[in-house]
Design an enzyme around this catalytic site. Sequence first.
Site, PDB file in Angstrom:
ATOM      1  N   ARG A 143      -2.404   7.783  -5.592  1.00 42.73           N
ATOM      2  CA  ARG A 143      -2.787   7.633  -4.180  1.00 42.73           C
ATOM      3  C   ARG A 143      -4.309   7.726  -4.020  1.00 42.73           C
ATOM      4  NH1 ARG A 143      -0.681  11.881  -0.593  1.00 42.73           N
ATOM      5  NH2 ARG A 143      -1.387  10.447   1.022  1.00 42.73           N
ATOM      6  N   CYS A 174       0.829  -1.211   0.000  1.00 40.47           N
ATOM      7  CA  CYS A 174       0.000   0.000   0.000  1.00 40.47           C
ATOM      8  C   CYS A 174       0.868   1.269   0.000  1.00 40.47           C
ATOM      9  CB  CYS A 174      -0.975  -0.059   1.160  1.00 40.47           C
ATOM     10  SG  CYS A 174      -2.456   0.876   0.809  1.00 40.47           S
ATOM     11  N   GLU A 232      -1.519  -8.682   5.562  1.00 38.41           N
ATOM     12  CA  GLU A 232      -0.890  -9.016   6.850  1.00 38.41           C
ATOM     13  C   GLU A 232      -1.887  -9.009   7.999  1.00 38.41           C
ATOM     14  OE1 GLU A 232      -0.463  -6.381   5.078  1.00 38.41           O
ATOM     15  OE2 GLU A 232      -0.722  -4.605   6.331  1.00 38.41           O
ATOM     16  N   HIS A 284      -3.571  -4.923   1.717  1.00 39.38           N
ATOM     17  CA  HIS A 284      -2.965  -5.469   2.939  1.00 39.38           C
ATOM     18  C   HIS A 284      -3.318  -6.945   3.050  1.00 39.38           C
ATOM     19  CE1 HIS A 284      -1.949  -1.555   4.882  1.00 39.38           C
ATOM     20  NE2 HIS A 284      -2.888  -1.132   4.063  1.00 39.38           N
TER      21      HIS A 284
HETATM   22  N1  GLN Z   1      -3.588   6.425   1.418  1.00 39.91           N
HETATM   23  C1  GLN Z   1      -2.301   6.091   1.970  1.00 39.91           C
HETATM   24  C2  GLN Z   1      -1.202   6.908   1.323  1.00 39.91           C
HETATM   25  O1  GLN Z   1      -1.408   7.456   0.281  1.00 39.91           O
HETATM   26  C3  GLN Z   1      -1.995   4.614   1.813  1.00 39.91           C
HETATM   27  C4  GLN Z   1      -2.966   3.798   2.630  1.00 39.91           C
HETATM   28  C5  GLN Z   1      -2.397   2.519   3.148  1.00 39.91           C
HETATM   29  O2  GLN Z   1      -1.191   2.333   3.209  1.00 39.91           O
HETATM   30  N2  GLN Z   1      -3.265   1.646   3.566  1.00 39.91           N
HETATM   31  O3  GLN Z   1      -0.149   6.981   1.860  1.00 39.91           O
END
Ligand code: GLN
Length: 186
Positions: free
Chosen positions: A107, A78, A171, A169
């Site tokens: 993002r 992410c 994990e 994710h």
């Molecule tokens: N929206 C977050 C970012 O741009 C990422 C979200 C996440 O890691 N779950 O950093």
Amino acid sequence: MIVGVLALQGDFEEHIVSLENHKVKSKEIRTIAELKEVDALILPGGESTVIAKLMKSSGLDEAIISRVQDGMPVWGTCSGAILLANQVKSPVLLDTQLSLLDIDIERNAYGRQSDSFKTNLEVPGGSQKVYFIRAPKIHRKGKGIKVLSKYKTDPVMLRSKNVLVTTFHSELTESNRVLEYFLGMT
Ligand code: GLN
């Protein structure tokens, strides 16, 4: 073998627990000296703007770039995927980018926190329950980058050589097939 988890901000503790569940030695990484002690690195999810700022002020950005260029396996989940990307679409500029994977990533591309969702995905090894939490979207990938999983038509797990990214994710559940895949890269 010791797997490091960048522990500047974000859900690094969940990755440490996941590594423990898989009987792998782990280490929280906050300094360049700690990075030297590990054989592979996970960049957790969190807030990429915050992690970028802390990576830059600690000098960990340059240290990570040089270890990965020397072949250390790295997995960005992410916001970790955002930090590893060559091109980031974001309303605010990140203080630093690792630029270790030739992808364009946007993002928060699935909407706000309330649009976060969980689903079952086919990943290498079988089905995996995953969470998309304010997840990014990958709009372009360079040559030689393999797509290992898709959500609908979106590539969500990609690899090139020693660099692995997932926009979700995995994990947060006890069995973590993506971690098993990553351990196979070490
Ligand atoms: N929206 C977050 C970012 O741009 C990422 C979200 C996440 O890691 N779950 O950093």
